[in-house]
Write a protein that holds these residues in place. Structure first.
Motif, PDB file in Angstrom:
ATOM      1  N   CYS A   1       0.829  -1.210   0.000  1.00  0.00           N
ATOM      2  CA  CYS A   1       0.000   0.000   0.000  1.00  0.00           C
ATOM      3  C   CYS A   1       0.864   1.261   0.000  1.00  0.00           C
ATOM      4  N   VAL A   2       1.933   1.264   0.768  1.00  0.00           N
ATOM      5  CA  VAL A   2       2.841   2.421   0.804  1.00  0.00           C
ATOM      6  C   VAL A   2       3.496   2.623  -0.559  1.00  0.00           C
ATOM      7  N   ILE A   3       3.936   1.546  -1.183  1.00  0.00           N
ATOM      8  CA  ILE A   3       4.588   1.640  -2.487  1.00  0.00           C
ATOM      9  C   ILE A   3       3.615   2.157  -3.547  1.00  0.00           C
ATOM     10  N   VAL A   4       2.407   1.602  -3.566  1.00  0.00           N
ATOM     11  CA  VAL A   4       1.406   2.045  -4.545  1.00  0.00           C
ATOM     12  C   VAL A   4       1.028   3.499  -4.284  1.00  0.00           C
ATOM     13  N   ALA A   5       0.833   3.864  -3.022  1.00  0.00           N
ATOM     14  CA  ALA A   5       0.481   5.252  -2.684  1.00  0.00           C
ATOM     15  C   ALA A   5       1.609   6.201  -3.061  1.00  0.00           C
TER      16      ALA A   5
END
Length: 86
Positions: A38-42
């Protein structure tokens, strides 16, 4: 310096919003969310979004940096010219 803080805070807000949306969507669809993904996609979404959404604050920041660099360069040239005269 004000432009730097405005741009930085807007980038952080955009990242937080993108993270909230990605995390919520993943949680609703899959039932559990992988926080690292989620952090990478965000991060990717907010980076692309900031390119389009934060153009004006980024331009204002760039103008401010350019003005500051021009003043510093002018002061340097002035000091160098004074040394040449001496």
């Amino acid at each position: 310096m004000k432009e730097f803080w405005i741009y930085t805070l807007l980038r952080l807000a955009l990242f937080a919003g993108a993270f909230a949306i990605v995390f919520s969507a993943w949680l609703l669809i899959a039932g559990e969310a992988n926080i690292l993904i989620c952090v990478i996609v965000a991060f990717l979404v907010s980076g692309v979004g900031s390119y389009f959404l934060l153009e004006r604050p980024r331009r204002a920041f760039a103008v401010r940096v350019e003005e500051r660099a021009a003043r510093a360069s002018a002061r340097f040239e002035e000091k160098r010219a004074r040394e040449d005269v001496d």
